[in-house]
Enzyme design. Structure first.
Site, PDB file in Angstrom:
ATOM      1  N   TYR A 132       0.853  -1.196   0.000  1.00  0.00           N
ATOM      2  CA  TYR A 132       0.000   0.000   0.000  1.00  0.00           C
ATOM      3  C   TYR A 132       0.886   1.243   0.000  1.00  0.00           C
ATOM      4  O   TYR A 132       1.984   1.228   0.572  1.00  0.00           O
ATOM      5  CB  TYR A 132      -0.916   0.011   1.227  1.00  0.00           C
ATOM      6  CG  TYR A 132      -2.032  -1.031   1.192  1.00  0.00           C
ATOM      7  CD1 TYR A 132      -3.326  -0.684   0.821  1.00  0.00           C
ATOM      8  CD2 TYR A 132      -1.786  -2.352   1.532  1.00  0.00           C
ATOM      9  CE1 TYR A 132      -4.345  -1.619   0.801  1.00  0.00           C
ATOM     10  CE2 TYR A 132      -2.809  -3.310   1.516  1.00  0.00           C
ATOM     11  CZ  TYR A 132      -4.090  -2.928   1.145  1.00  0.00           C
ATOM     12  OH  TYR A 132      -5.097  -3.858   1.117  1.00  0.00           O
ATOM     13  N   GLU A 133       0.388   2.321  -0.631  1.00  0.00           N
ATOM     14  CA  GLU A 133       1.238   3.504  -0.807  1.00  0.00           C
ATOM     15  C   GLU A 133       1.554   4.214   0.512  1.00  0.00           C
ATOM     16  O   GLU A 133       2.425   5.065   0.557  1.00  0.00           O
ATOM     17  CB  GLU A 133       0.619   4.474  -1.817  1.00  0.00           C
ATOM     18  CG  GLU A 133      -0.686   5.071  -1.356  1.00  0.00           C
ATOM     19  CD  GLU A 133      -1.446   5.758  -2.488  1.00  0.00           C
ATOM     20  OE1 GLU A 133      -1.113   5.586  -3.659  1.00  0.00           O
ATOM     21  OE2 GLU A 133      -2.412   6.478  -2.166  1.00  0.00           O
ATOM     22  N   SER A 134       0.863   3.849   1.583  1.00  0.00           N
ATOM     23  CA  SER A 134       1.205   4.398   2.895  1.00  0.00           C
ATOM     24  C   SER A 134       2.548   3.862   3.376  1.00  0.00           C
ATOM     25  O   SER A 134       3.053   4.306   4.401  1.00  0.00           O
ATOM     26  CB  SER A 134       0.121   4.038   3.906  1.00  0.00           C
ATOM     27  OG  SER A 134      -0.076   2.632   3.930  1.00  0.00           O
ATOM     28  N   GLY A 135       3.114   2.891   2.669  1.00  0.00           N
ATOM     29  CA  GLY A 135       4.433   2.387   3.035  1.00  0.00           C
ATOM     30  C   GLY A 135       4.424   1.009   3.664  1.00  0.00           C
ATOM     31  O   GLY A 135       5.448   0.532   4.143  1.00  0.00           O
TER      32      GLY A 135
END
Lengths: 250, 265
Positions: free
Chosen positions: A49-52
């Site tokens: 996920y792009e939140s890391g």
């Protein structure tokens, strides 16, 4: 078990993910489909996920890309510059999973504005987020989108993320490294780019959907694969796992 | 530096009309209480910067604090649109909102360049999209070694960065863990910074994977328990998902929003 068009869409998208794939997941339908795949045929699917969060294994559907359950269950949690620069940009991700507000016949995606005038849009949409670079750098992209004339338009009002641009060779000219959208899953059927022309072509209709329905929901003269098939209906297992997942949503 | 102060004092000292202000938080640790304090103190003409403007930016925009928004994704995550943002962008209510639009990768790299003291960052992105044509801060650049054409974006150095974190010690050193987004980058890129924290403790207990920002790298630290609600602070409280859904109805309607605003003020 009978199923809804939305359930068929999610199941069809989940099936497109292979066990072991590293998948960059957006929230909403892509996340539901990826979590369904991980609970059915693809237990080794790596959810990024792009939140890391890398290798998240949530026990319920996250409500946002930064849900705490993703961080708690991930193999690694990294900063946002790192997730884009070290993991996405060099091509370490197999599949990018995107939605769209508008999509054209060359699978170009708009999530920015509806209307011709960018400064005075008819509708202001959320914007690019991670999508332009996901579309550019993942080995391939799966788009999941509701099939209607509002979304399937002759030309997108704004190219937020590049599909095949104006046709063959365009991605290469722009220096993009991924192969682009290889599958578009809708509530009516499945489309794939023609290998020669890159134009989206209907390859599957979901059970009970007619070709006329798909044609009239598409804002251009829809090409149909000569080998058009019917999507296999969701199995009882797929449906029960999906319903259990959606029933838990925070 | 790392002065421990109250939230009201910190905002009064650091945030001025016309400033470029970044309140960051990637779903986690969003400095919501600090945003409300900016509304209470009536700041105007701010250039608000954030990768993912969400509810607190909708509130700041609806309250008329912002002149411009620099961002990459504006929405209510998992719920839908930001109606105050849309009203300002589409109808100029309560004041017109100028926008400067990027992708997440572009914004993250702009902060990283800012933190590194470089004038710009390079990424392989944006090509083929309509974003470079609409955003002056996206430009092609040729690699001097390979000749490859890439994209340059200028450093972002906000006047003030505001983030929320779990803990600080009495010397103003700050500890952050969980999803850390661009917390470190934005604090190091900004000219001044405010970190609101759940608690000030005598000693920072080591946490695996946690970031520690030394007090000398931060301007002000304010103890604000619950300062990230309705977002969350890992180890302290969960995200209030119901509130994100409720905000949709409040923000859809100018009157309902105005009533909400009266309560905050």
């Amino acid at each position: 078990m009978t199923h809804s068009p939305g359930e068929m869409m999610t199941v069809a998208a989940a099936r497109a993910l292979k066990d072991g794939d590293r998948c960059f997941v957006g929230i909403g339908k892509p996340s539901t489909a990826a979590n369904l795949a991980r609970r059915t045929h693809a237990p080794g699917l790596v959810l990024v996920y792009e939140s890391g969060t890398i290798g998240a294994k949530p026990d319920r559907l996250p409500l946002s890309i930064g849900d705490g359950v993703l961080a708690e269950t991930a193999d690694a949690v990294v900063s946002v510059p790192e997730i884009f620069n070290y993991w996405l940009q060099p091509g370490r991700i197999d599949v990018g999973f995107l939605g769209a507000a508008q999509l054209d016949r060359f699978a170009n995606i708009n999530t920015t504005v509806i209307g011709d005038d960018y400064a005075n849009p008819k509708v202001r949409l959320p914007g690019a987020g991670g999508a332009p670079e996901i579309a550019a750098s993942c080995r391939e992209v799966i788009v999941i989108v509701t099939h209607s004339r509002r979304t399937f338009v002759p030309a997108v009002d704004f190219v937020t993320s590049l599909g095949f641009g104006s046709g063959p060779g365009d991605r290469e000219r722009h220096g993009l490294r991924g192969r682009g959208p290889q599958l578009v899953v809708t509530d009516l059927g499945i489309l794939a780019p023609d290998p020669e022309t890159c134009e989206l072509t209907l390859t599957h209709l979901h059970p009970g959907v007619t070709l006329d329905q798909a044609r009239s929901a598409t804002g251009w003269d829809l090409r149909v694969s000569p080998g058009l098939r019917t999507t296999e209906a969701p199995t009882e297992t797929e449906l029960s796992v999906l319903r259990a997942l959606e029933g838990q949503e925070g | 530096m790392g002065d421990i102060t109250t939230l009201a004092e910190a905002v009064a000292r650091l945030v001025h009309d016309g400033d470029t202000v970044a309140l960051e938080g990637f779903t986690h640790l969003i400095p919501v209480a600090a945003g409300h304090e900016i509304i209470r103190q009536g700041r105007r003409d701010l250039t608000l910067v954030r990768m993912t403007p969400d509810i607190v930016y909708d509130q700041l925009i609806g309250a008329g604090c912002a002149r411009k928004l620099v961002f990459s994704w504006a929405g209510n995550p998992g719920v839908g649109s930001l109606h105050r943002f849309r009203d300002a962008a589409q109808h100029g209510w309560p004041v017109p909102l100028e926008i400067e639009e990027h992708s997440h990768a572009g914004m993250a790299n702009r902060y990283a360049a800012g933190a590194a003291g470089l004038p710009f960052a390079v990424l392989r992105g944006y090509t083929g999209t309509d974003l470079p044509g609409r955003t002056a801060t996206i430009a092609p650049i040729t690699c001097p070694f390979t000749g490859e054409v890439l994209t340059a974006v200028p450093a972002l150095n906000p006047d003030v960065a505001i983030v929320h974190a779990q803990r600080a010690d009495r010397d103003g050193n700050v500890q952050i863990w969980g999803i850390t987004g661009v917390h470190k980058e934005v604090v190091l890129a900004a000219r001044t910074s405010l970190v609101t924290v759940e608690e000030v403790v005598d000693e920072l207990e080591p946490r695996p994977g946690a970031i520690v920002l030394p007090g000398w790298a931060i301007t002000c630290v304010a103890e604000v328990p619950g300062g990230a609600r309705p977002s969350y602070a890992m180890g302290y409280y969960e995200r209030d998902n119901a509130y994100y859904r409720e905000w949709d109805a409040i923000s859809r309607d100018r009157e309902a929003f105005t009533a909400w605003l009266e309560e905050v003020r």
